[in-house]
Every structure is written in C-alpha cells, then in structure tokens.
Design a protein around this motif. Structure first.
Motif, PDB file in Angstrom:
ATOM      1  N   THR A 308       0.847  -1.199   0.000  1.00 39.81           N
ATOM      2  CA  THR A 308       0.000   0.000   0.000  1.00 39.81           C
ATOM      3  C   THR A 308       0.876   1.240   0.000  1.00 39.81           C
ATOM      4  O   THR A 308       2.021   1.212   0.458  1.00 39.81           O
ATOM      5  CB  THR A 308      -0.937   0.022   1.218  1.00 39.81           C
ATOM      6  N   ALA A 309       0.322   2.324  -0.527  1.00 43.90           N
ATOM      7  CA  ALA A 309       1.077   3.568  -0.657  1.00 43.90           C
ATOM      8  C   ALA A 309       1.090   4.337   0.658  1.00 43.90           C
ATOM      9  O   ALA A 309       0.118   4.350   1.411  1.00 43.90           O
ATOM     10  CB  ALA A 309       0.467   4.428  -1.760  1.00 43.90           C
ATOM     11  N   GLY A 310       2.219   4.981   0.914  1.00 45.83           N
ATOM     12  CA  GLY A 310       2.340   5.870   2.061  1.00 45.83           C
ATOM     13  C   GLY A 310       2.339   7.314   1.617  1.00 45.83           C
ATOM     14  O   GLY A 310       2.183   7.628   0.433  1.00 45.83           O
ATOM     15  N   GLN A 311       2.508   8.198   2.564  1.00 42.62           N
ATOM     16  CA  GLN A 311       2.582   9.630   2.287  1.00 42.62           C
ATOM     17  C   GLN A 311       3.921   9.948   1.630  1.00 42.62           C
ATOM     18  O   GLN A 311       4.918   9.265   1.858  1.00 42.62           O
ATOM     19  CB  GLN A 311       2.439  10.379   3.619  1.00 42.62           C
ATOM     20  N   GLU A 312       3.945  10.982   0.812  1.00 41.36           N
ATOM     21  CA  GLU A 312       5.202  11.384   0.175  1.00 41.36           C
ATOM     22  C   GLU A 312       6.220  11.800   1.240  1.00 41.36           C
ATOM     23  O   GLU A 312       5.863  12.471   2.216  1.00 41.36           O
ATOM     24  CB  GLU A 312       4.958  12.557  -0.774  1.00 41.36           C
ATOM     25  N   PRO A 313       7.486  11.417   1.077  1.00 42.64           N
ATOM     26  CA  PRO A 313       8.501  11.775   2.069  1.00 42.64           C
ATOM     27  C   PRO A 313       8.564  13.271   2.367  1.00 42.64           C
ATOM     28  O   PRO A 313       8.723  13.667   3.525  1.00 42.64           O
ATOM     29  CB  PRO A 313       9.803  11.288   1.427  1.00 42.64           C
ATOM     30  N   VAL A 314       8.415  14.105   1.351  1.00 41.71           N
ATOM     31  CA  VAL A 314       8.475  15.553   1.568  1.00 41.71           C
ATOM     32  C   VAL A 314       7.373  16.000   2.517  1.00 41.71           C
ATOM     33  O   VAL A 314       7.575  16.885   3.359  1.00 41.71           O
ATOM     34  CB  VAL A 314       8.382  16.306   0.226  1.00 41.71           C
ATOM     35  N   ALA A 315       6.196  15.383   2.398  1.00 37.72           N
ATOM     36  CA  ALA A 315       5.090  15.720   3.296  1.00 37.72           C
ATOM     37  C   ALA A 315       5.419  15.324   4.731  1.00 37.72           C
ATOM     38  O   ALA A 315       5.082  16.046   5.682  1.00 37.72           O
ATOM     39  CB  ALA A 315       3.804  15.051   2.827  1.00 37.72           C
ATOM     40  N   ASP A 316       6.076  14.174   4.906  1.00 34.81           N
ATOM     41  CA  ASP A 316       6.484  13.765   6.257  1.00 34.81           C
ATOM     42  C   ASP A 316       7.531  14.718   6.821  1.00 34.81           C
ATOM     43  O   ASP A 316       7.475  15.096   7.998  1.00 34.81           O
ATOM     44  CB  ASP A 316       7.035  12.341   6.235  1.00 34.81           C
ATOM     45  N   TRP A 317       8.509  15.082   6.008  1.00 30.32           N
ATOM     46  CA  TRP A 317       9.531  16.014   6.486  1.00 30.32           C
ATOM     47  C   TRP A 317       8.893  17.332   6.919  1.00 30.32           C
ATOM     48  O   TRP A 317       9.251  17.894   7.950  1.00 30.32           O
ATOM     49  CB  TRP A 317      10.555  16.297   5.385  1.00 30.32           C
ATOM     50  N   LYS A 318       7.955  17.817   6.105  1.00 29.79           N
ATOM     51  CA  LYS A 318       7.295  19.088   6.407  1.00 29.79           C
ATOM     52  C   LYS A 318       6.457  18.967   7.679  1.00 29.79           C
ATOM     53  O   LYS A 318       6.432  19.888   8.504  1.00 29.79           O
ATOM     54  CB  LYS A 318       6.420  19.503   5.221  1.00 29.79           C
ATOM     55  N   MET A 319       5.771  17.846   7.840  1.00 31.49           N
ATOM     56  CA  MET A 319       4.968  17.629   9.044  1.00 31.49           C
ATOM     57  C   MET A 319       5.849  17.708  10.287  1.00 31.49           C
ATOM     58  O   MET A 319       5.486  18.352  11.286  1.00 31.49           O
ATOM     59  CB  MET A 319       4.278  16.266   8.965  1.00 31.49           C
ATOM     60  N   ILE A 320       7.004  17.068  10.237  1.00 28.55           N
ATOM     61  CA  ILE A 320       7.930  17.070  11.370  1.00 28.55           C
ATOM     62  C   ILE A 320       8.458  18.482  11.627  1.00 28.55           C
ATOM     63  O   ILE A 320       8.524  18.942  12.774  1.00 28.55           O
ATOM     64  CB  ILE A 320       9.072  16.077  11.111  1.00 28.55           C
ATOM     65  N   GLU A 321       8.800  19.184  10.568  1.00 29.57           N
ATOM     66  CA  GLU A 321       9.295  20.553  10.699  1.00 29.57           C
ATOM     67  C   GLU A 321       8.224  21.468  11.293  1.00 29.57           C
ATOM     68  O   GLU A 321       8.511  22.292  12.175  1.00 29.57           O
ATOM     69  CB  GLU A 321       9.720  21.083   9.327  1.00 29.57           C
ATOM     70  N   ASP A 322       6.994  21.328  10.825  1.00 30.76           N
ATOM     71  CA  ASP A 322       5.909  22.185  11.307  1.00 30.76           C
ATOM     72  C   ASP A 322       5.635  21.979  12.795  1.00 30.76           C
ATOM     73  O   ASP A 322       5.183  22.901  13.487  1.00 30.76           O
ATOM     74  CB  ASP A 322       4.626  21.930  10.511  1.00 30.76           C
ATOM     75  N   LEU A 323       5.900  20.767  13.296  1.00 35.02           N
ATOM     76  CA  LEU A 323       5.721  20.483  14.721  1.00 35.02           C
ATOM     77  C   LEU A 323       6.846  21.067  15.574  1.00 35.02           C
ATOM     78  O   LEU A 323       6.743  21.099  16.800  1.00 35.02           O
ATOM     79  CB  LEU A 323       5.673  18.962  14.940  1.00 35.02           C
ATOM     80  N   GLY A 324       7.907  21.505  14.917  1.00 38.15           N
ATOM     81  CA  GLY A 324       9.076  21.950  15.660  1.00 38.15           C
ATOM     82  C   GLY A 324       9.956  20.802  16.110  1.00 38.15           C
ATOM     83  O   GLY A 324      10.811  20.958  16.979  1.00 38.15           O
ATOM     84  N   PHE A 325       9.750  19.634  15.503  1.00 38.85           N
ATOM     85  CA  PHE A 325      10.536  18.450  15.827  1.00 38.85           C
ATOM     86  C   PHE A 325      11.716  18.328  14.862  1.00 38.85           C
ATOM     87  O   PHE A 325      11.851  19.100  13.920  1.00 38.85           O
ATOM     88  CB  PHE A 325       9.673  17.198  15.761  1.00 38.85           C
ATOM     89  N   GLU A 326      12.546  17.325  15.080  1.00 40.97           N
ATOM     90  CA  GLU A 326      13.789  17.183  14.308  1.00 40.97           C
ATOM     91  C   GLU A 326      13.983  15.722  13.898  1.00 40.97           C
ATOM     92  O   GLU A 326      13.805  14.816  14.698  1.00 40.97           O
ATOM     93  CB  GLU A 326      14.967  17.637  15.173  1.00 40.97           C
ATOM     94  N   ILE A 327      14.350  15.531  12.637  1.00 38.97           N
ATOM     95  CA  ILE A 327      14.612  14.177  12.120  1.00 38.97           C
ATOM     96  C   ILE A 327      15.976  13.688  12.593  1.00 38.97           C
ATOM     97  O   ILE A 327      16.965  14.428  12.536  1.00 38.97           O
ATOM     98  CB  ILE A 327      14.570  14.167  10.584  1.00 38.97           C
ATOM     99  N   GLU A 328      16.023  12.439  13.059  1.00 34.18           N
ATOM    100  CA  GLU A 328      17.301  11.784  13.318  1.00 34.18           C
ATOM    101  C   GLU A 328      17.824  11.258  11.992  1.00 34.18           C
ATOM    102  O   GLU A 328      17.346  10.235  11.504  1.00 34.18           O
ATOM    103  CB  GLU A 328      17.137  10.621  14.305  1.00 34.18           C
TER     104      GLU A 328
END
Length: 332
Positions: A308-328
């Motif tokens: 099954t398809a997931g969300q686009e990676p860019v959308a996930d990165w943006k979601m994390i950024e908008d929360l003020g969180f940080e990717i490991e």
C-alpha cells in the motif's frame, strides 16, 4: 481508581511513569476510554513522557518489499497471504543490487533504519545468506541501521544475521494472545514469541508491534501492550488496519482518528522508554490528525509500505518541521 479519577490526572500519571513506576492494566484501559473532550490533555501527558526519553527527535524508517506474495500463511489482514485475492505483485527475493539501491534511497529519504522485509512463513537458508551478504555491503557503505523482517526464524538464522550486521529484527505479535486464533490459524502466537526470543538471544534489537482494528476489544489492545512490555522489545510499530479488498478483513472499518491517538498514548504510558512507531494505515486512519500522533510516538515509516502507498517523504519532512521536531538523520 475510577476512569474519571484517572482521566482527571493524566499529568500526575505521566510523572509517575517518568519516575519509573509503571501503570497497570486498569489504568491503561481507562486511557483508551478517555472522552474525546479530554484527548488533547491525554496527548499532552503522553508528550511529557515522550519528551523526557526522546526529546523532539523523530526516527524515520523505510521499507523495501524484498520478496512479495506467495505466502502460505492465512493471516486475515495480509494482502500477500494465500487466502487473499488482492492483486499484489508476486516475486521472489530481489537481487543484491536492488536491495543495495533501496538502501541508498532510504538514506536519501533521511531514514536512519532500512527495513528489509520478506513475505513467507520462514526464509530458506539461501535467502538468509543472500540477505546477510547484502547487509554486509550496505553497512560497509552507509551508516544505516538494518532491520530485517523475514518471518519465523531459527536461532541459527538469527545468529547469522546478527553476525552480518543486522541491528534489528522485526516480528510483530499483531494482536493479543487471546485474540490471535481469530486472525491466523497456520501458526501460533507462541511461534511468534519464539522468534522474538531467538532475536534477543542473538544480540539483535527486538522489534515487535501490533495491528489495531482487527475486531479486537480494548482489553485485547491493553493486553498486547503489556505482552510487548514483558518481552522487553526495543521498538513497537503500531499499525492501524488498512482493510484491503480481497483479504478476509476487507470492509472492517472500525477505527477513527481520535481512538488511534488514544491507542498511541496508551502505548507510550505502558512502554515509556521504547520506540513507538506510527506504522501502516496511519494515512487512512489518522487522516488530518497525523501530526498529533508524534506527541506520543517518536518514529514513523517514510514512503510506501509493503503493498500500500504511504505519504510522500516531503510531506512527512514538512509535518515534522511544522511540529518543531527534528529528524534523526543518517549519513550516506
């Protein structure tokens, strides 16, 4: 303590958990039964625990479906099962170059863990050796951590994979022991527990999780959270059923986003120091509330799932950024 007393003391309960005193099943059940009007307060308390242990870091994981379809098991949720008529791709184990290319893509997507997943009851010796060879090459070229998910494995298989550099091995319980025979009849709950114990004995990090929304009760959800606690797994993928047409569980749409968030919060309270990963089905079940899931969880899959398809990676990165969180992140 009554449900009302528990739901009026979320932050006190969180402080208790942070101090090292766990909650019991009665309290966990009350968390699942939180009134919607108190959902944000519950998530705020879960976030206290998450922030204490993980800060605002979010781990990204990427899956490669390294062997698809043709599985002899009858798991009711799975589109690759022998009892499924879903139109999924069927192919044998990918060659080494394809698996290596997947690792490079995982790093480009900012994933720290690359998950090599195979359909089937258990891998052949040839497949174990081929995956081990690919893992040796990946770990020599990247800083990715490798997780494998290959079905039931022996202690010999687990030792070989650990020696090759596999950091983590996934084998989900999927549901509680009491509900298991309603989901699968071709292997047992105990078979799954045995594989997790082999993983631990080999020195790999054990990863095991659940699929919520398969007709289980709230008690079943609580039971499996505590069963995973007892197994002391390091990473817990929390999947929400995507009822794929052609599977025995097609049409089972019983989840709503608010309940999914309560499940994630409960898992954080019961397993406070563990990686909680929002996994398959998050897009269709959490929908517009996806960002709130990361106040309880600290990990997601980036990109597509197995069939099954997931969300686009860019959308996930943006979601994390908008929360003020940080990717490991992981370096190539």
């Amino acid at each position: 303590m009554s449900i009302q007393e528990i739901t009026h003391n979320f932050h006190g309960l969180a402080k208790q958990v942070i101090a090292g005193k766990g909650i019991g099943k009665e309290e966990a059940l009350a968390l699942l039964q939180t009134p919607d009007a108190q959902l944000l307060e519950l998530l705020s308390a879960a976030y206290e625990i998450r922030r204490h242990h993980f800060g605002n870091k979010v781990k990204l994981n990427m899956i490669i479906n390294a062997k698809s379809g043709m599985c002899p098991e009858d798991c009711g949720y799975c589109s690759q099962s022998i009892v499924s008529s879903a139109p999924v791709e069927k192919y044998s184990l990918l060659d080494r170059e394809q698996i290596l290319n997947g690792a490079q893509e995982a790093a480009r997507r900012k994933a720290g863990t690359y998950c090599i997943v195979m359909s089937g009851r258990r891998p052949s010796k040839r497949e174990v050796n081929e995956v081990a060879d690919a893992v040796r090459e990946i770990t020599s070229q990247t800083q990715l951590k490798i997780c494998c998910c290959m079905g039931l494995i022996t202690q010999e298989d687990a030792d070989l994979l650990a020696d090759a550099g596999v950091h983590r091995f996934n084998h989900n319980l999927n549901t509680s022991e009491g509900h298991y025979d309603r989901i699968c009849s071709t292997h047992t709950y105990e078979d799954r527990v045995d594989t997790i114990e082999h993983v631990k004995s080999a020195g790999m990090s054990p990863c095991s999780g659940v699929i919520v929304g398969m007709g289980e009760t709230n008690d079943d959800v609580v039971d499996v959270a505590f069963e995973l606690q007892a197994l002391d797994v390091d990473s817990i993928p929390v999947n929400f059923l995507n009822p794929i047409d052609g599977t025995p569980l097609e049409g089972m749409r019983v989840l709503d986003p608010r309940y999914c968030l309560k499940v994630l919060a409960m898992f954080r309270f019961v397993n406070p120091t563990k990686e909680i990963r929002v996994s398959g089905g998050r897009e269709i079940n959490l929908r517009s509330l996806q960002p709130l899931s990361l106040y309880a969880a600290n990990s997601i899959f980036v990109g597509d799932y197995l069939t099954t398809a997931g969300q686009e990676p860019v959308a996930d990165w943006k979601m994390i950024e908008d929360l003020g969180f940080e990717i490991e992140e992981c370096a190539l």
